[in-house]
Design a protein around this motif. Structure first.
Motif, short mmCIF file in Angstrom:
data_model
loop_
_atom_site.label_atom_id
_atom_site.label_comp_id
_atom_site.label_asym_id
_atom_site.label_seq_id
_atom_site.Cartn_x
_atom_site.Cartn_y
_atom_site.Cartn_z
N UNK A 31 72.90 124.72 137.31
CA UNK A 31 72.36 124.97 135.97
C UNK A 31 72.61 123.72 135.14
N UNK A 32 71.56 123.20 134.49
CA UNK A 32 71.71 121.93 133.78
C UNK A 32 70.86 121.85 132.52
N UNK A 33 71.40 121.16 131.55
CA UNK A 33 70.67 120.78 130.34
C UNK A 33 70.56 119.26 130.28
N UNK A 34 70.97 118.60 131.32
CA UNK A 34 71.01 117.15 131.37
C UNK A 34 69.61 116.56 131.14
N UNK A 35 69.56 115.55 130.31
CA UNK A 35 68.31 114.82 130.09
C UNK A 35 68.10 113.83 131.24
N UNK A 36 66.87 113.48 131.49
CA UNK A 36 66.58 112.44 132.47
C UNK A 36 66.47 112.93 133.89
N UNK A 37 66.19 114.19 134.10
CA UNK A 37 65.96 114.68 135.44
C UNK A 37 67.02 115.63 135.93
N UNK A 38 66.59 116.46 136.85
CA UNK A 38 67.48 117.46 137.41
C UNK A 38 68.40 116.84 138.46
N UNK A 39 69.58 117.40 138.64
CA UNK A 39 70.49 116.90 139.67
C UNK A 39 69.88 117.13 141.06
N UNK A 40 70.20 116.27 141.96
CA UNK A 40 69.64 116.33 143.33
C UNK A 40 70.68 116.88 144.30
N UNK A 41 70.20 117.38 145.42
CA UNK A 41 71.09 117.81 146.49
C UNK A 41 71.50 119.26 146.43
N UNK A 42 70.92 120.05 145.53
CA UNK A 42 71.27 121.47 145.44
C UNK A 42 70.08 122.30 145.89
N UNK A 43 70.36 123.50 146.35
CA UNK A 43 69.29 124.37 146.85
C UNK A 43 68.34 124.80 145.74
N UNK A 44 68.91 125.17 144.60
CA UNK A 44 68.14 125.67 143.46
C UNK A 44 68.65 124.96 142.20
N UNK A 45 67.73 124.59 141.30
CA UNK A 45 68.11 124.01 140.02
C UNK A 45 67.42 124.80 138.92
N UNK A 46 68.23 125.26 137.96
CA UNK A 46 67.71 125.95 136.78
C UNK A 46 68.01 125.03 135.61
N UNK A 47 66.95 124.59 134.90
CA UNK A 47 67.13 123.65 133.81
C UNK A 47 66.35 124.10 132.58
N UNK A 48 66.71 123.55 131.44
CA UNK A 48 66.01 123.87 130.19
C UNK A 48 65.70 122.59 129.45
N UNK A 49 64.43 122.48 129.07
CA UNK A 49 63.96 121.34 128.29
C UNK A 49 62.70 121.75 127.55
N UNK A 50 62.55 121.22 126.36
CA UNK A 50 61.31 121.35 125.60
C UNK A 50 60.79 122.79 125.54
N UNK A 51 61.68 123.73 125.23
CA UNK A 51 61.28 125.10 125.02
C UNK A 51 61.02 125.93 126.26
N UNK A 52 61.39 125.40 127.43
CA UNK A 52 61.17 126.13 128.68
C UNK A 52 62.38 126.04 129.60
N UNK A 53 62.55 127.09 130.37
CA UNK A 53 63.53 127.10 131.45
C UNK A 53 62.72 127.00 132.74
N UNK A 54 63.10 126.06 133.58
CA UNK A 54 62.40 125.84 134.84
C UNK A 54 63.33 126.16 135.99
N UNK A 55 62.81 126.83 137.00
CA UNK A 55 63.57 127.12 138.20
C UNK A 55 62.88 126.42 139.36
#
Length: 175
Positions: A31-55
């Motif tokens: 789970x990340x709010x990090x700017x500049x891209x999602x972390x790599x190497x994980x099975x699933x990434x849940x992130x939030x940016x610009x009014x949306x949550x992306x899975x």
């Protein structure tokens, strides 16, 4: 088997993942709010940016969720609540990701979630004379910082007053 849902923005948490034995076959859900891209190497990434949550599962985007559709997310303006939402969605994916119809139904139910008026992570309400009151049990400087950031979004051109009660059992170096 199972899943590890974790805050990928916390280096200490991430460093502990290597202690999970590989033979456990754990699905990693970052789970990340990090700017500049999602972390790599994980099975699933849940992130939030610009009014949306992306899975994302691997490199494939599975879904986008509009934050505005979930009133309890406070427009994404309160960071701890947003992290909670990422973790909830990650945990739900871990439980129901292989059953898309169940996963979708559970997400729909979350749209109508309402804060417990007697407490919880954060409660916000408006008095009859138009004053917004925020009740939160923040007890350390990071949480207090996020409450202040959220409060400023409610009155960007005006004044924000805060009443903070710290637990007397906590040493001052925690504030």
């Amino acid at each position: 088997g199972g899943a590890a849902v974790f805050n990928a923005d916390d280096p200490l948490v991430v460093s502990r993942l290597s202690h999970i034995p590989l033979e456990r076959h754990i699905t990693t859900i970052a789970c990340t709010l990090r700017e500049g891209g999602d972390p790599k190497g994980y099975d699933v990434v849940v992130s939030a940016r610009e009014g949306e949550i992306t899975l994302r599962v691997g490199s494939k985007e599975q879904m986008k969720i509009r934050i505005a559709d979930y009133p309890w997310l406070l427009g994404g303006k309160h960071i701890p609540t947003l992290y909670n939402a990422l973790s909830i969605i990650g945990a739900l994916w871990g439980l129901y990701g292989q059953e898309p119809s169940v996963f979708s139904r559970v997400l729909d139910v979350l749209k109508s979630y309402e804060f417990d008026p007697n407490g919880g992570r954060l409660v916000s309400y408006r008095t009859p004379d138009g004053i917004t009151v925020i009740v939160d049990f923040a007890h350390e400087k990071e949480s207090l910082k996020y409450i202040a950031q959220y409060a400023r979004t409610l009155a960007p051109a005006g004044k924000v007053y805060g009443v903070v009660r710290l637990d007397g059992a906590r040493p001052l170096n925690h504030v």
